[in-house]
Write a protein that holds these residues in place. Structure first.
Motif, short mmCIF file in Angstrom:
data_model
loop_
_atom_site.label_atom_id
_atom_site.label_comp_id
_atom_site.label_asym_id
_atom_site.label_seq_id
_atom_site.Cartn_x
_atom_site.Cartn_y
_atom_site.Cartn_z
N GLU A 1 -5.19 12.54 -3.28
CA GLU A 1 -5.81 13.47 -4.24
C GLU A 1 -7.31 13.17 -4.37
O GLU A 1 -8.13 14.07 -4.50
N VAL B 1 3.31 6.94 -5.55
CA VAL B 1 2.36 7.45 -6.55
C VAL B 1 0.93 7.04 -6.17
O VAL B 1 -0.01 7.84 -6.22
N ALA B 2 0.79 5.78 -5.75
CA ALA B 2 -0.55 5.31 -5.39
C ALA B 2 -1.09 6.07 -4.19
O ALA B 2 -2.26 6.42 -4.13
N LEU B 3 -0.21 6.35 -3.23
CA LEU B 3 -0.66 7.09 -2.05
C LEU B 3 -1.01 8.53 -2.40
O LEU B 3 -1.97 9.10 -1.89
N LEU C 1 0.80 -1.23 0.00
CA LEU C 1 0.00 0.00 0.00
C LEU C 1 0.83 1.28 0.00
O LEU C 1 0.25 2.36 -0.03
N VAL C 2 2.15 1.19 0.08
CA VAL C 2 2.91 2.41 0.36
C VAL C 2 3.63 2.98 -0.86
O VAL C 2 4.47 3.87 -0.71
N ASN D 1 -2.10 9.53 -5.25
CA ASN D 1 -3.39 9.47 -5.95
C ASN D 1 -4.54 9.30 -4.96
O ASN D 1 -5.59 9.93 -5.10
N LEU D 2 -4.33 8.46 -3.96
CA LEU D 2 -5.41 8.24 -2.98
C LEU D 2 -5.77 9.54 -2.27
O LEU D 2 -6.94 9.89 -2.12
#
Lengths: 483, 445
Positions: free
Chosen positions: B372, B365-367, B361-362, B369-370
């Protein structure tokens, strides 16, 4: 009745259940046969689990709709806190149903079975479904239905009240309500039976693909609900998300028992109240406040479809309500696209594994999990706009449109990663078209939201392009044809 | 009649820079069409001060924002304005005209600036390790160098802390101001001999600290020596060998202190004071940290609770924006682990070797995006729904999975424990979360 499910369920039903779903069966005496012909034990367990997935999915969506309907302006000032608490409670139950769905998918994964993120559309009846699917505002009728669906076999409340609720639910649903517990009891029975499902049928290695509380729980503590309030309302216990990984029969039985207990448990007190108890408390509260007070006048079963077999006469409470207001309809389409995106993200996350001990082996699974939550936020945001818009602009003060939750044409994932990411891109492209129309055709509210959503989607699309390119590279290295 | 004087802002923070021209002004604004993007840096009105005369000789808006000049960082040099509380109870800026009305002149104002760097003293607890500068009283408009002196410095050695200048009012700019220009942001070293032997350590520009036997103890000092007054966290000084606990004897040219102003009119002495400090340049000027000194000050001023009309979605949106701006600057996979990551600080409950979040989960970029997506949804007008996951001030030591994963995550406060928002920030989000989740306005005539 749907044939593909009904024909397998038919043999296992008791006489009265058969009569309820098909009056032609009245008087026909056939002993239940379990498992039904055409299925072996493992396959029957899978069949039931896929049915359970539909049930949990359907309940979650209906509860969300009911929660979104609460909080109308007519709520008396001194009762707003109560109505807000009901809303948060139902949202919490919906979150727990989401966790149930995820746990059922884990069970399917453990049995190496195909997953099921689908569910039936508008009014239908299916044996072992608790009641016909219906998106409707919260009311004493709908709450009675939810209470019955989540109820244990024996109710621990005054008899008169029990009968009132059951009668009300039956009238509202047009048929006796099936307890969800029946489905789980049957699952418990089948999965306990070593002759039906052998120990080898449980694939412990599949846990790498299963959802874990650590990834999906978001702080809603497993086993510690109620120890401290974590919800937005300080006095309300936080929901507890039961996301249980399964690798053995014992774990499977435990998962089913826990999910069943959370639905229909009878243990009193605030810490472990079941869905049954929580809905009952809201029912009593609304009964005291007045049926429908504090509830928005949302359309029943709102849909973007203007024509179709489900559309009945306006006075038919089970009919769908076409959203004809242009702005509301566009938002409803956007809602459906984001709903599809959520389900595809969820489904795709189950298709990828992560080895937590090896950072180099990480996949986009975590990103898909985050994206799933992002879409939950979007559904909430768009629902908030929809409950303000009229179904029909010719009747500007008539019923409001609610979130339609229409199932997409397919939820099956393509075979290869490249194809899956293309599917994500398709959905984003579809969203972009609706966003552009809403932006250009003058959505009154939500323009700030649309601008931000468009930018977020643009960013995601660029990331997906990279994943498509990466998938093609991986495929060519592995000698597979480019996708 | 002037009743009281004020220096505003009461606290001004400068940023180091060795370039001769101070930084121009700019605004960091959010582009409404690109609400998730970096903040736009838009040039703003800037004063040009003549170094010799001390006058503001020009007011201009630069064509672009430029942070460096010939390879050096431009210092951020704040102005301190003087305001007067007059008979009507109103604050008005002190100008030459107002001074005239009081029968006073520009030269009747007396300034004094005292600043210090107590970083070494904070660890050694030795008075002679305090580095301080004092301009004494002045009324002229020349630059006054802030010369940091210390009893434990080598003979004739000082650390320049920058300078201050009383801006000379003129017809175009008759207001009373003082400008603080900080130091270049250099590191200074220590020597065990009167004259440093051999080339200087490459990190330092001069050896100023006297580490000869019987003099200062900073070179070779260790927090880990018995009897040291410990600080939380400990060991935050340059060490040689690295991580040995043994001080390299470094000092810097940061400082903070007090600016005092006195004016005698009609036999009455009026005075005011303000504070100045200097810190490092901003290397992410288009982002704002999730919790800032401004948040602390706001809480100190207004308390931990918000009035109902102060709780707005725009303020929540600003917090969320700062969250993903902060994530953009973080190496979240590293912060999730031990080593220099946040997990490494969880030395209670034997959790330092366990990652805080699920590793899947870390991804940064994914974080990003989350976070945002939180802002995206908030822009629809829905109430915040994430109050549950905020870490309370009394949960910084909760090393359970749930406690470690609360927000803001993977960051530490000054005490080395998990970071929290201020109580006031949390109250803001919770106040809105308790309210209606959607608006309800349109369904009745």
């Amino acid at each position: 009745m749907r044939s593909r499910i009904a024909r397998h369920l038919w043999p296992v039903l008791e006489h009265e259940q058969r009569d309820a779903v098909d009056p032609r069966a009245a008087g026909v005496t056939v002993e239940p046969q379990v498992p039904p012909l055409e299925l072996n034990g493992r396959d029957y367990a899978i069949f039931l689990l896929r049915l359970a997935a539909e049930v949990e999915h359907g309940l979650m969506v209906q509860y969300l709709f009911a929660a979104y309907s609460l909080g109308a302006r007519d709520t008396p000032e001194d009762r707003r806190g109560d109505v807000r608490a009901w809303q948060e409670t139902i949202l919490g139950i919906a979150k727990e149903e989401m966790a149930h769905l995820v746990t059922v998918e884990n069970l399917l994964t453990a049995l190496s079975a195909p997953l099921n993120f689908n569910r039936e559309e508008f009014p239908h009846t299916t044996p072992l479904y608790p009641f016909g699917f219906k998106l409707q505002p919260a009311s004493l009728d709908s709450l009675a239905t939810y209470i019955c669906a989540e109820s244990p076999e024996e109710w621990d409340i005054p008899e008169d009240e029990e009968q009132d609720i059951k009668d009300r639910a039956q009238v509202a649903a047009g048929a006796p309500i099936n307890r969800v517990g029946l489905l789980y009891a049957e699952l418990m029975r089948v999965l306990s039976d070593e002759t039906a499902v052998s120990p080898d049928d449980f694939n412990d290695a599949s846990r790498a693909f299963q959802a874990s509380w650590h990834e999906w729980g978001r702080g809603y503590r497993q086993g510690e609900r109620g120890r401290e309030a974590m919800s937005s309302l300080p006095d309300l216990p936080a929901p507890e998300l039961l996301i249980i990984e399964v690798g053995t029969r014992a774990q499977a039985l435990n998962a089913i028992a826990e999910v069943g207990e959370q639905g229909e448990g009878l243990e009193p007190g605030t810490e472990n109240e079941s869905h049954f108890q929580r809905f009952l408390a809201i029912y009593r509260g609304m009964n005291e406040l007045g049926d429908g007070v504090g509830v928005r006048r949302l359309a029943t079963n709102p849909t973007t479809d203007l024509e179709g077999p489900d559309i009945g006469a306006p006075e038919d409470p089970n009919s769908t309500t076409p959203i004809v207001d242009e702005e509301a309809k566009l938002w409803a389409h956007l809602f459906n696209v984001r709903y599809r995106k959520l389900l595809v993200n969820l489904s795709h996350a189950f298709a990828l594994s992560d080895d937590p001990s090896d950072r180099a082996a990480l996949t986009p699974r975590g990103a898909l999990i985050h994206r799933t939550f992002s879409e939950m936020y979007n559904l909430r945001a768009i629902a908030g706009l929809l409950v303000e818009l009229p179904v029909n602009s010719a009747d500007p003060y008539g019923p409001r449109a609610g979130p339609p939750f229409q199932i997409p044409h397919t939820l099956m994932l393509p075979q290869d990663e490249g194809g899956r990411w293309r599917m994500h891109r398709d959905i984003l492209d579809a969203a972009a078209i609706v966003i552009e129309r809403l932006t250009n055709e003058g959505a009154v509210d939500g323009q700030d939201y649309l601008a931000a959503l468009a930018q977020a989607d643009e960013t995601e699309r660029a990331q997906i392009e990279l994943l498509i390119a990466g998938s093609a590279l991986t495929a060519s290295r592995n000698g597979a044809p480019p996708t | 009649m002037i009743q009281e004087l004020r220096i505003l802002p009461p606290l001004a923070i400068a940023r180091f820079g060795a370039a001769p021209t101070p930084m121009d002004n700019y605004d960091a604004v959010v582009d409404p069409q690109r609400p998730l993007g970096y903040r736009d840096l838009r040039p703003a009105e800037t004063f040009k001060v003549d170094a010799q005369s001390g006058e503001i000789v020009d007011t201009f808006v630069p064509t672009r924002v430029t942070f460096t000049e010939d390879g050096s960082v431009r210092p951020l040099a704040p102005f301190l304005e003087v305001w007067a509380l007059t008979d009507g109870g109103e604050l008005e800026q002190l100008t030459t005209a107002l001074l005239d009305r009081e029968g006073a002149s520009v030269s009747d104002l007396r300034w004094r600036v005292q600043v210090a760097n107590l970083k070494v003293f904070r660890r050694t607890n030795i008075e002679d390790d305090k580095v301080s500068a004092d301009t004494g009283d002045f009324s002229g408009h020349e630059r006054h160098t802030l010369r940091g002196e210390c009893p434990n410095f080598l003979p004739g050695k000082t650390i320049p802390f920058g300078h201050v200048q009383y801006i000379k009012p003129n017809d175009a700019r008759p207001e009373i101001r003082l400008r603080f220009t900080p130091a270049g942001g250099f590191v200074y070293g220590a020597s065990r001999t009167l004259a440093p032997q051999g080339p200087l350590d490459r990190n330092v520009v001069d050896a100023v600290y006297d580490a000869r036997p019987g003099r200062g103890t900073w070179l070779g000092y260790s927090d880990e020596d018995p009897g040291r007054p410990t600080t939380v966290p400990g060991g935050i000084y340059a060490q040689d060998p690295p991580a040995s606990g043994i001080s390299s004897g470094y000092l810097d040219d940061g400082c903070d202190g007090v600016v005092r102003l006195t004016l005698t009119v009609g036999g009455r002495e009026l005075s005011a004071f303000g504070r100045v400090g200097a810190g490092p340049p901003t290397y992410a000027p288009d982002a704002v940290p999730i919790r800032t000194v401004a948040d602390e000050l706001e809480q100190a001023l207004f308390g931990p609770s918000n009035k109902p009309d102060e709780a707005t979605l725009e303020r929540v949106e600003e917090i969320v924006r700062r969250a993903f701006e902060t994530i953009r600057l973080m190496n979240t996979p590293a912060m999730n682990e031990q080593g220099n990551g946040m997990a490494g600080h969880d030395n209670g409950a034997r959790r330092r070797f366990e990652p805080i979040m699920a590793r899947s989960l870390v991804d940064e970029v994914a974080l990003e995006n989350l976070h945002e997506s939180l802002l995206v949804a908030l822009r629809s007008g829905t109430a915040p729904w994430f109050a549950d996951v905020l870490r309370d001030y009394d949960e910084i030591g909760d090393l359970s999975d749930r406690g470690r994963r609360k927000m803001p995550a993977l960051m530490r406060g000054a005490d080395g424990r998990h970071l929290t928002l201020t109580r006031r920030q949390i109250d803001l989000i919770r106040t809105l979360a308790r309210g209606p989740i959607f608006a309800d306005e349109n369904d009745t005539p």
